[in-house]
Design an enzyme around this catalytic site. Structure first.
Site, PDB file in Angstrom:
ATOM      1  N   TYR A 354      38.702  -8.328 -20.065  1.00 28.33           N
ATOM      2  CA  TYR A 354      37.438  -7.500 -20.386  1.00 28.33           C
ATOM      3  C   TYR A 354      36.240  -8.813 -20.346  1.00 28.33           C
ATOM      4  O   TYR A 354      35.434  -9.009 -19.734  1.00 28.33           O
ATOM      5  CB  TYR A 354      37.144  -6.894 -21.708  1.00 28.33           C
ATOM      6  CG  TYR A 354      36.071  -5.919 -21.684  1.00 28.33           C
ATOM      7  CD1 TYR A 354      35.979  -4.690 -21.088  1.00 28.33           C
ATOM      8  CD2 TYR A 354      34.965  -6.186 -22.586  1.00 28.33           C
ATOM      9  CE1 TYR A 354      34.877  -3.948 -21.088  1.00 28.33           C
ATOM     10  CE2 TYR A 354      33.980  -5.631 -22.738  1.00 28.33           C
ATOM     11  CZ  TYR A 354      33.933  -4.278 -21.899  1.00 28.33           C
ATOM     12  OH  TYR A 354      32.696  -3.485 -22.116  1.00 28.33           O
ATOM     13  N   SER A 434      34.953  -0.951 -16.590  1.00 25.46           N
ATOM     14  CA  SER A 434      33.576  -1.220 -16.826  1.00 25.46           C
ATOM     15  C   SER A 434      33.311  -2.718 -16.695  1.00 25.46           C
ATOM     16  O   SER A 434      33.072  -3.182 -15.682  1.00 25.46           O
ATOM     17  CB  SER A 434      33.417  -0.559 -18.353  1.00 25.46           C
ATOM     18  OG  SER A 434      32.291  -0.410 -18.781  1.00 25.46           O
ATOM     19  N   ASP A 517      30.201  10.045 -14.166  1.00 25.03           N
ATOM     20  CA  ASP A 517      30.001   8.874 -14.974  1.00 25.03           C
ATOM     21  C   ASP A 517      28.551   8.605 -15.159  1.00 25.03           C
ATOM     22  O   ASP A 517      27.922   8.173 -14.279  1.00 25.03           O
ATOM     23  CB  ASP A 517      30.916   7.622 -14.124  1.00 25.03           C
ATOM     24  CG  ASP A 517      30.792   6.481 -15.275  1.00 25.03           C
ATOM     25  OD1 ASP A 517      30.267   6.429 -16.190  1.00 25.03           O
ATOM     26  OD2 ASP A 517      31.583   5.627 -14.918  1.00 25.03           O
ATOM     27  N   HIS A 552      33.362   8.058 -17.540  1.00 23.05           N
ATOM     28  CA  HIS A 552      33.726   6.712 -17.694  1.00 23.05           C
ATOM     29  C   HIS A 552      35.225   6.530 -18.061  1.00 23.05           C
ATOM     30  O   HIS A 552      35.526   5.454 -18.209  1.00 23.05           O
ATOM     31  CB  HIS A 552      32.876   6.009 -18.571  1.00 23.05           C
ATOM     32  CG  HIS A 552      32.521   4.620 -18.534  1.00 23.05           C
ATOM     33  ND1 HIS A 552      32.196   4.018 -17.427  1.00 23.05           N
ATOM     34  CD2 HIS A 552      32.697   3.553 -19.530  1.00 23.05           C
ATOM     35  CE1 HIS A 552      32.267   2.609 -17.573  1.00 23.05           C
ATOM     36  NE2 HIS A 552      32.498   2.373 -18.789  1.00 23.05           N
TER      37      HIS A 552
END
Length: 583
Positions: A354, A434, A517, A552
């Site tokens: 991430y 994301s 989303d 999302h």
């Protein structure tokens, strides 16, 4: 907590297709009411309702156009504080910029139109609010946020009086503040003010000028979270991205370690100022989420509720290794695999990351990832700069014009896995969602020779225009903005959409998004998939999977989750296996 359980809200009955989901719920202090929110098709928009706990019936309350906030009940349980936005333009609910939150008080049993405006900041539409009420009902504490930067203001109001307008306690958006609780006029916060790795402070709410008193000092290990329970302070430190729990006395003295069942992650802490015990949830890669109840007097924990998952942890190996990134920085890497695999470079391996917004990547339990490992795959989790694993400095080393450090860390993780014999390029896949989708896309573009495949989920892929949609403007604290001339070069240098080179042999890409989303709008994925397909110079496929009535990630019905996981692992089985023979 020892009583007989009964169903109060059943999310399975909310819609026939499962696309209406229970998002948040919060009980009134007297336990008579629960405020809960529903979302539709995975959108971030929430609608709140209030249910009578005894009867199971809803009141007529319906609070619309709510995002990014939980309610805060008043001590008398008559109502709660919450934030809402003006209704967006009809037909543009999922793309229009979201700005201008206002804080309201809602009394149970009344229509939203009668809610009382408590607080607004007309001078800046980017400001939002997060309300809290002390356990004794004395103070309203409002954390004032602006974008995704974890630098806040704190405003407070004495609820014993008639004027509930919050007044600034800490201003200037200069530091991070996490409200822990209060005792009388003393309020407790976790903060990075003059302490990059966080410390605990107390402040007298009646003083015109706050004079914070330090309770628990900063250490070399970052404090991830804390809580005020039973008149004591429960603190979670991170040691190389794994949790340690310590209980401190009322003045921060006599620390006592709370023994945890394994190296892993304390996910949530539940307790109140008057509790004699607290509940915490714990998990690790092969340790399903389990609730523990801990006696504050003895510090001893017992299992309160355990997940019903059939797993033999002894069948797996969990290790934490450290490797050097491009600039020599030491980066931690968790690796999970079956005991019987050989480090001969042939193991299909999925590397996940991430690296942004000070979000920590710590050991967590996932049945889908465990399935990958059970099939003979290796799962690796990298703790990259840009995250919060080592405090503010670690975060700042992977943001704005230093964002390339995040990508260098992830690339170096892949090189480490190959060097140590876990896998090889034909067997190595990367992925993330994301901000992690951005990571997976950038690294596939920058090092197409290193990876065989990349899973790019709901990714931020157009770094020049992300700020123009929904809540995208809030991410400029981490990314910067192409509208600021001096920040444009860094963004343009790695923006996935703008760095594809026609004729390059890219890895196989599996791009996923949802048509509803409204956090990272699906046009990111649409544009990038089209551009990548046009640029691909090799035979590796560039695929996009668009889930209908999904957003999302939150709020997906189980059937959609299973379908997406099945498609994802099937893609990797094919790409990393022997073209259809699996692994």
């Amino acid at each position: 907590v020892e009583g007989e359980a009964r169903v109060l809200i059943d999310p399975n009955t909310l819609s026939e297709d499962g696309t209406i989901a229970l998002s948040y719920l919060d009980y009134s202090p007297d336990g008579n009411f629960v405020a809960y929110s529903l979302t539709k098709s995975g959108s971030d928009w929430q609608t709140f309702y209030v249910r009578n706990v005894d009867t199971g019936e809803d009141f007529e309350d319906k609070l619309e156009w709510v995002k990014f906030i939980l309610p805060a009940w008043t001590g008398d349980s008559r109502g709660f504080f919450y934030g809402r936005y003006d209704a967006p333009t009809e037909g543009d609910e999922y793309e229009e910029q979201v700005r201008g939150m206002r804080l309201f008080y809602h009394e149970v049993g009344t229509p939203q139109a009668k809610d009382v405006l408590i607080y607004k900041r007309s001078e800046d539409a980017e400001i939002g609010f997060e309300p809290f009420v002390t356990d004794d009902g004395r103070y309203l504490v409002v954390r004032v946020w602006k974008g995704s930067a974890r630098k806040y203001e704190i405003a407070i109001a004495d609820l014993r009086g008639d004027d509930w307008t919050p007044e600034i306690l800490f201003g200037g958006f200069e530091a991070r503040y996490e409200f822990l609780g209060g005792k009388g006029d003393e309020l407790y916060f976790l903060t990075d003010r003059d302490a990059p790795n966080m410390k605990l402070i107390a402040v007298d709410a009646t003083n015109e000028e706050p004079a914070p008193r330090e309770i628990v000092s900063e250490t070399v290990n970052v404090i991830k979270k804390a809580d005020y329970v039973g008149g004591q302070f429960l603190v979670e430190h991170l040691v190389d991205a794994t949790s340690r729990l310590t209980l401190y006395g009322p003045d921060g003295g006599t620390p006592r370690a709370i023994e945890l069942p394994a190296l892993g992650t304390v996910r949530k802490i539940y307790g109140s100022a008057n509790s004699t015990h607290f509940v915490y949830s714990f998990m690790s890669f092969t340790y399903p989420l389990t609730l523990y109840s801990c006696d504050l007097a003895t510090g001893k924990s017992r299992v309160f509720k355990k997940s019903d998952v059939d797993i033999d942890p002894s069948s797996f190996v969990i290790s934490q290794e450290f490797y050097e990134s491009k600039d020599g920085t030491r980066v931690p890497l968790f690796i999970v695999h079956r005991k019987d695999i050989a480090r001969d470079g042939t193991n299909p391996t999925y590397l996940h990351g991430y690296g942004g917004f000070s979000t920590t990547q710590t050991p967590s339990f996932s049945t889908s990832r465990l399935a990958w490992v059970e099939m003979g795959g290796v799962f690796a989790l990298a703790c990259l700069r840009g995250g919060g694993e080592y405090g503010r400095a670690w975060h700042e080393a992977g943001m704005l014009d230093k964002k390339q450090n995040t990508f260098d860390d992830f690339i170096a993780a892949g090189e480490h896995l190959i060097r140590e014999g876990y896998t090889s390029t034909p067997k190595l896949a990367i992925g993330g969602g994301s901000n992690g989708g951005l990571l997976a896309a950038v690294c596939a573009i920058q090092r197409p020779d290193l990876f065989r495949a990349s899973l790019i989920a709901v990714g931020v892929l157009d770094m020049l225009r992300f700020q123009k949609f929904t809540i995208g403007w809030a991410w400029t604290s981490d990314y910067g903005s192409a509208e600021i001339p001096e920040q444009f070069p860094a963004l343009y240098a790695y923006s996935p959409l703008h760095n594809l080179v026609k004729g390059t042999h890219y890895p196989s890409l599996f791009i996923t998004t949802g048509d509803h989303d409204d956090r990272v709008v699906p046009s990111h994925s649409f544009k990038f998939a089209a551009a990548a397909q046009e640029a691909q110079g090799g035979e590796n496929p560039i695929l996009i999977r668009i889930e209908r009535d999904a957003g999302h990630g939150r709020g997906k019905p189980t059937s959609k989750v299973i379908d997406e996981i099945g498609d994802t692992w099937a893609f990797l089985l094919y790409e990393l296996g022997e073209k259809g023979d699996g692994i």
